[in-house]
Design a protein around this motif. Structure first.
Motif, PDB file in Angstrom:
ATOM      1  N   ARG A 113      40.416  38.936  67.667  1.00  0.00           N
ATOM      2  CA  ARG A 113      40.703  39.938  68.661  1.00  0.00           C
ATOM      3  C   ARG A 113      39.883  39.563  69.976  1.00  0.00           C
ATOM      4  NH1 ARG A 113      40.251  45.766  65.573  1.00  0.00           N
ATOM      5  NH2 ARG A 113      41.550  45.348  63.966  1.00  0.00           N
ATOM      6  N   TYR A 114      40.341  39.862  70.984  1.00  0.00           N
ATOM      7  CA  TYR A 114      39.772  39.303  72.381  1.00  0.00           C
ATOM      8  C   TYR A 114      39.731  40.626  73.150  1.00  0.00           C
ATOM      9  CZ  TYR A 114      38.955  37.149  76.946  1.00  0.00           C
ATOM     10  OH  TYR A 114      38.396  36.771  77.932  1.00  0.00           O
ATOM     11  N   SER A 115      38.409  40.603  73.913  1.00  0.00           N
ATOM     12  CA  SER A 115      38.252  42.027  74.674  1.00  0.00           C
ATOM     13  C   SER A 115      38.238  41.360  76.008  1.00  0.00           C
ATOM     14  CB  SER A 115      36.827  42.634  74.391  1.00  0.00           C
ATOM     15  OG  SER A 115      36.632  43.232  73.060  1.00  0.00           O
ATOM     16  N   ILE A 150      58.416  37.313  64.537  1.00  0.00           N
ATOM     17  CA  ILE A 150      57.794  38.347  65.186  1.00  0.00           C
ATOM     18  C   ILE A 150      56.293  38.273  64.262  1.00  0.00           C
ATOM     19  CG2 ILE A 150      57.205  40.812  65.350  1.00  0.00           C
ATOM     20  CD1 ILE A 150      58.863  39.974  67.484  1.00  0.00           C
ATOM     21  N   ASP A 151      55.026  38.248  64.971  1.00  0.00           N
ATOM     22  CA  ASP A 151      53.983  38.629  64.267  1.00  0.00           C
ATOM     23  C   ASP A 151      53.558  40.234  64.329  1.00  0.00           C
ATOM     24  OD1 ASP A 151      51.536  39.167  63.258  1.00  0.00           O
ATOM     25  OD2 ASP A 151      50.504  37.672  64.645  1.00  0.00           O
ATOM     26  N   PRO A 152      53.632  40.897  63.269  1.00  0.00           N
ATOM     27  CA  PRO A 152      53.765  42.423  63.265  1.00  0.00           C
ATOM     28  C   PRO A 152      52.367  42.863  63.836  1.00  0.00           C
ATOM     29  CG  PRO A 152      53.820  41.762  61.179  1.00  0.00           C
ATOM     30  CD  PRO A 152      54.143  40.496  61.662  1.00  0.00           C
ATOM     31  N   ALA A 153      51.236  42.187  63.556  1.00  0.00           N
ATOM     32  CA  ALA A 153      50.034  42.653  63.923  1.00  0.00           C
ATOM     33  C   ALA A 153      49.864  42.242  65.211  1.00  0.00           C
ATOM     34  CB  ALA A 153      48.911  41.775  62.956  1.00  0.00           C
ATOM     35  N   ALA A 154      50.288  41.404  66.058  1.00  0.00           N
ATOM     36  CA  ALA A 154      49.887  40.937  67.380  1.00  0.00           C
ATOM     37  C   ALA A 154      50.265  42.138  68.496  1.00  0.00           C
ATOM     38  CB  ALA A 154      50.723  39.793  67.889  1.00  0.00           C
ATOM     39  N   GLY A 155      49.558  42.014  69.477  1.00  0.00           N
ATOM     40  CA  GLY A 155      49.735  43.141  70.509  1.00  0.00           C
ATOM     41  C   GLY A 155      48.470  43.354  71.198  1.00  0.00           C
ATOM     42  N   ILE A 156      48.578  44.431  72.092  1.00  0.00           N
ATOM     43  CA  ILE A 156      47.637  44.649  73.081  1.00  0.00           C
ATOM     44  C   ILE A 156      46.934  46.303  73.140  1.00  0.00           C
ATOM     45  CG2 ILE A 156      46.500  44.763  75.474  1.00  0.00           C
ATOM     46  CD1 ILE A 156      48.951  42.708  76.136  1.00  0.00           C
ATOM     47  N   ILE A 157      45.965  46.823  73.043  1.00  0.00           N
ATOM     48  CA  ILE A 157      45.566  47.974  72.972  1.00  0.00           C
ATOM     49  C   ILE A 157      44.820  48.195  74.280  1.00  0.00           C
ATOM     50  CG2 ILE A 157      43.808  49.907  72.245  1.00  0.00           C
ATOM     51  CD1 ILE A 157      46.243  49.528  70.169  1.00  0.00           C
ATOM     52  N   PHE A 158      45.190  49.086  75.473  1.00  0.00           N
ATOM     53  CA  PHE A 158      44.582  49.493  76.583  1.00  0.00           C
ATOM     54  C   PHE A 158      43.507  50.542  76.316  1.00  0.00           C
ATOM     55  CE2 PHE A 158      48.318  47.114  78.029  1.00  0.00           C
ATOM     56  CZ  PHE A 158      47.915  46.439  78.800  1.00  0.00           C
ATOM     57  N   TYR A 159      42.451  50.351  77.189  1.00  0.00           N
ATOM     58  CA  TYR A 159      41.462  51.234  76.897  1.00  0.00           C
ATOM     59  C   TYR A 159      41.235  51.951  78.525  1.00  0.00           C
ATOM     60  CZ  TYR A 159      39.833  49.461  72.731  1.00  0.00           C
ATOM     61  OH  TYR A 159      39.747  49.055  71.322  1.00  0.00           O
ATOM     62  N   LEU A 177      43.025  42.521  73.077  1.00  0.00           N
ATOM     63  CA  LEU A 177      44.294  41.487  72.343  1.00  0.00           C
ATOM     64  C   LEU A 177      43.892  41.355  70.990  1.00  0.00           C
ATOM     65  CD1 LEU A 177      43.628  40.914  75.455  1.00  0.00           C
ATOM     66  CD2 LEU A 177      45.140  38.895  75.004  1.00  0.00           C
ATOM     67  N   HIS A 178      45.311  41.611  70.132  1.00  0.00           N
ATOM     68  CA  HIS A 178      45.075  41.423  68.957  1.00  0.00           C
ATOM     69  C   HIS A 178      46.220  40.132  68.594  1.00  0.00           C
ATOM     70  CE1 HIS A 178      43.372  45.238  67.412  1.00  0.00           C
ATOM     71  NE2 HIS A 178      43.503  45.505  68.753  1.00  0.00           N
ATOM     72  N   GLY A 179      45.599  39.265  67.466  1.00  0.00           N
ATOM     73  CA  GLY A 179      46.523  38.198  67.052  1.00  0.00           C
ATOM     74  C   GLY A 179      46.111  37.396  65.930  1.00  0.00           C
ATOM     75  N   ASP A 182      44.934  32.948  73.832  1.00  0.00           N
ATOM     76  CA  ASP A 182      44.445  32.403  75.054  1.00  0.00           C
ATOM     77  C   ASP A 182      45.466  32.672  76.029  1.00  0.00           C
ATOM     78  OD1 ASP A 182      41.994  31.506  73.988  1.00  0.00           O
ATOM     79  OD2 ASP A 182      42.306  29.731  73.680  1.00  0.00           O
ATOM     80  N   GLU A 183      46.590  32.276  75.725  1.00  0.00           N
ATOM     81  CA  GLU A 183      48.070  32.447  76.514  1.00  0.00           C
ATOM     82  C   GLU A 183      48.181  33.798  76.907  1.00  0.00           C
ATOM     83  OE1 GLU A 183      51.763  29.973  76.525  1.00  0.00           O
ATOM     84  OE2 GLU A 183      51.365  29.887  74.236  1.00  0.00           O
ATOM     85  N   GLY A 184      48.104  34.850  75.979  1.00  0.00           N
ATOM     86  CA  GLY A 184      48.138  36.226  76.133  1.00  0.00           C
ATOM     87  C   GLY A 184      47.213  36.754  77.254  1.00  0.00           C
ATOM     88  N   ARG A 185      46.007  36.258  76.938  1.00  0.00           N
ATOM     89  CA  ARG A 185      44.952  36.544  77.963  1.00  0.00           C
ATOM     90  C   ARG A 185      45.193  36.304  79.303  1.00  0.00           C
ATOM     91  NH1 ARG A 185      40.509  32.958  76.762  1.00  0.00           N
ATOM     92  NH2 ARG A 185      41.655  31.768  78.092  1.00  0.00           N
TER      93      ARG A 185
END
Length: 435
Positions: free
Chosen positions: A335-337, A372-381, A397-399, A406-409
């Motif tokens: 996870r990346y904040s 598909i990675d079912p766990a991957a994605g983004i939660i917005f706050y 970011l979850h992955g 890094d790419e998604g960020r």
């Protein structure tokens, strides 16, 4: 009849007959008309357009290329909903069990995600054990037993659309309104519902970028459906921000469950209730859509829609305990904040960029063959218009892959802007209802 003559007619803007439409659709689907001739006609249609009668003829010809679903043996009113695609759009996961809990049968065929938009089937498959591939008999039996099923499109349903779409994809003719309308409505009409409600999106995260484009498409699809004797309605919804706070398959199912529990993000609940109200009104169960919305709110709050979702999961071999225990969903190892580097307000969200960021994390596909990675994605706050303090978390970011994180960020950072003045929050639902 010759394909050359049909191409030449449309090149000069002359209206094609039902017989000419059927000739090229059937011939192309059966391999009797070459790709280059079909591509030439698609390009002529792109520039010259199609009338509503031509588009209706094209739709009928595509339906006639394969099997159709006969729901006549299923008692009651059958409803269906289609969204033109967006980021974080998990409305079907709320709407289908909600309608079924209110006596509207939902025999739904959904699709997979490609590019920056997600797919309902991918979301459902993040539920352990859930199966989206049912035989026709299993599908019908489930619909009869519990009033709802969500499955993948059968191979023999509108096969001409699959072949034509593949050619549109490589000939830059995807963004033709009549071709989009025929593609969507051929599948919806072949699926056999009595009522079809369309959610046509516009904005940065939608296929139609402007409201006039979305309205044009919506009116054409409604007209096609009415010509075929269906009860139709369409609404226009904004896609300048993701729907809800979750983008990514398991993350979105969790969020849909929260709404079915009477909680969850207000925008997702609002849209689900709005679509349900229109469907109930078209079905004659309420005197107007507003009364339908009141009934929908009750069924979300009293747990009956959640119970119907539990039945749906169990019927399609998923683990129904996920509605009580979120830890049963797949979770990413990393996870990346994403933190704010200054005070300010979230000024805009490039929603297509956000969808691409989720895709880079593994939540979507750039090609149909991608896993598909079912766990991957983004939660917005935080979302558009929100006040942000330096160091606060904007998104998580979850992955399962650090390089993908890094790419998604990097994609996500480019998709968000901070500004010093608060920006008006874009409205979700347009005032216009097309019937």
């Amino acid at each position: 009849m010759r394909m050359y003559d049909i191409i030449n007619k449309k090149k000069h803007g002359i209206v094609l007959t039902q017989e000419e439409m059927a000739f090229w659709v059937q011939g192309f689907a059966e391999g009797n008309i070459s790709d280059y001739q079909a591509a030439a006609l698609l390009m002529a249609i792109y520039f010259q357009g199609l009338s509503i009668d031509e588009t209706s003829s094209l739709t009928s010809s595509m339906i006639d290329s394969g099997e159709t679903i006969d729901l006549s043996r299923v008692p009651g009113i059958k409803g269906d909903k289609h969204s033109t695609g967006g980021v974080g759009d998990k409305t079907t996961l709320v709407l289908a069990p909600l309608l079924a809990s209110m006596g509207i049968t939902v025999a739904k065929m959904s699709g997979r995600g490609l590019g920056h938009t997600g797919g309902t089937l991918d979301k459902l498959e993040s539920i352990p054990g859930f199966q989206v591939d049912l035989s026709p008999e299993e599908f019908m039996k489930q619909v009869e037993n519990i009033g709802v099923a969500i499955v993948g499109q059968t191979r023999n349903l509108v096969p001409a659309d699959k072949k034509i779409y593949a050619l549109r994809d490589v000939t830059a003719t995807v963004d033709s309104v009549p071709l989009i309308a025929a593609s969507v409505m051929s599948k919806k009409l072949a699926a056999g519902a009595d009522i079809i409600v369309l959610d046509v999106k516009f904005g940065s995260g939608a296929f139609m970028k402007t409201r006039p484009e979305a309205e044009n498409l919506a009116r054409m699809m409604v007209d096609i459906g009415k010509k075929k004797g269906k009860k139709m309605a369409a609404i226009l919804t904004g896609m300048e921000t993701p729907l809800g706070y979750a983008v990514g398959n398991a993350l979105e199912v969790k969020e849909a469950i929260h709404v079915l529990q009477g909680e969850g993000p207000q925008d997702l609940r609002e849209l689900s209730v709005y679509l349900t109200g229109i469907t109930l009104w078209l079905a004659g169960k309420v005197s107007d859509a507003a009364k339908g919305r009141v009934q929908a709110e009750k069924h979300l709050d009293d747990g009956s829609a959640l119970e119907k979702f539990r039945e749906l999961i169990a019927a399609q071999h998923g683990n129904p305990q996920v509605i009580y225990d979120e830890s049963l969903f797949p979770e990413g190892k990393f996870r990346y904040s994403l933190l704010a580097d200054q005070d300010g307000y979230l000024g805009s969200m490039d929603t297509e960029g956000i969808g691409l960021a989720a895709m880079k994390l593994g939540a979507g596909r750039s090609k149909k063959e991608d896993l598909i990675d079912p766990a991957a994605g983004i939660i917005f706050y935080k979302k558009t218009g929100d006040r942000i303090r330096k160091g606060e978390t904007i998104a998580m970011l979850h992955g399962n892959n650090e390089e993908q994180i890094d790419e998604g960020r990097d994609f996500l950072k480019k998709s968000l802007t901070l500004q010093q003045e608060a920006k008006a929050i874009p409205s979700l639902i347009d005032d216009l209802v097309i019937i």
